[in-house]
Design an enzyme around this catalytic site. Structure first.
Site, PDB file in Angstrom:
ATOM      1  N   ALA A  65       0.833  -1.201   0.000  1.00 30.12           N
ATOM      2  CA  ALA A  65       0.000   0.000   0.000  1.00 30.12           C
ATOM      3  C   ALA A  65       0.868   1.252   0.000  1.00 30.12           C
ATOM      4  CB  ALA A  65      -0.921   0.004   1.210  1.00 30.12           C
ATOM      5  N   HIS A  66       0.311   2.324  -0.547  1.00 31.68           N
ATOM      6  CA  HIS A  66       0.987   3.621  -0.595  1.00 31.68           C
ATOM      7  C   HIS A  66       0.572   4.422   0.630  1.00 31.68           C
ATOM      8  CE1 HIS A  66       2.149   7.587  -2.025  1.00 31.68           C
ATOM      9  NE2 HIS A  66       2.806   7.002  -3.007  1.00 31.68           N
ATOM     10  N   PRO A  67       1.496   5.122   1.264  1.00 35.16           N
ATOM     11  CA  PRO A  67       1.148   5.817   2.499  1.00 35.16           C
ATOM     12  C   PRO A  67       0.215   7.017   2.322  1.00 35.16           C
ATOM     13  CG  PRO A  67       3.385   6.350   1.863  1.00 35.16           C
ATOM     14  CD  PRO A  67       2.905   5.269   0.931  1.00 35.16           C
ATOM     15  N   ARG A  70      -9.165   4.525   4.758  1.00 35.42           N
ATOM     16  CA  ARG A  70      -8.891   3.347   3.929  1.00 35.42           C
ATOM     17  C   ARG A  70      -9.436   2.069   4.548  1.00 35.42           C
ATOM     18  NH1 ARG A  70      -3.232   2.877   2.168  1.00 35.42           N
ATOM     19  NH2 ARG A  70      -2.994   5.085   2.605  1.00 35.42           N
TER      20      ARG A  70
END
Length: 187
Positions: A55-57, A110
């Site tokens: 995942a991208h922060p 998220r």
């Protein structure tokens, strides 16, 4: 890769100045450079990231996600792409939900939006989703095995396999990824 960039920069410098240079690159420095989202957040703001897998922060969804048959990478990196993703999945209401409308909101929420997307994604095959999302302008791609990757490169006309040696000593190998207009690689 960083070593080659350094060598090319040093050669360019030599052509301009006549002076050579020693080029040094460490694997640790290259790894930290490749983690620029995380290392930048730490060096600029003291933020120590936690493990997030793929995942991208600061962008959601921008990670591997499951479909009905195998995982895909989805990179809905902006609000328009998220809206297009929701449209393809038939959940337009998620793009209008105040918790998910903007990237910053999706990133903060998220854990709430992820299961809602996964529920829809599991109804698709990775290949069908890939086609639909690409048509909608949402970057994505199935996660392929090595065999599937080589076969995909072949279907795309990249001629990924070369044969070296002759007769009973012939063996398949992966083609050099660099193509020059005036010289061919030799194997």
């Amino acid at each position: 890769l960083h070593g080659m960039i350094g060598v090319l920069a040093a050669l360019h410098h030599r052509e301009r100045t006549g002076e050579g240079q020693h080029v040094e690159v460490s694997l640790l420095a290259s790894a930290l450079s490749g983690l620029v989202n995380h290392t930048g957040a730490f060096t600029a703001a003291g933020v120590v990231p936690h493990r997030m897998g793929n995942a991208h922060p600061s962008v959601y969804p921008y990670q591997t996600m499951p479909t009905g048959d195998r995982d895909v990478v989805i990179a809905a990196a902006n609000d328009r792409q998220f809206r297009a993703l929701c449209g393809v999945l038939g959940v337009d209401e998620l793009a209008d939900d105040p918790r998910f409308r903007l990237n910053a909101d999706r990133t903060d929420h998220r854990d709430e939006v992820h299961p809602l997307l996964v529920e829809q994604l599991r109804q698709w095959s990775a290949d069908d989703l890939f086609i639909a999302l690409n048509r909608a302008g949402v970057p994505c791609g199935p996660i392929n095995s090595i065999q599937e990757g080589v076969e995909l490169a072949g279907r795309l006309g990249l001629d990924p396999v070369v044969t070296t040696g002759d007769g009973d000593r012939a063996v398949g190998s992966i083609r050099n990824p660099i193509t020059f207009s005036g010289a061919a690689a030799s194997y």
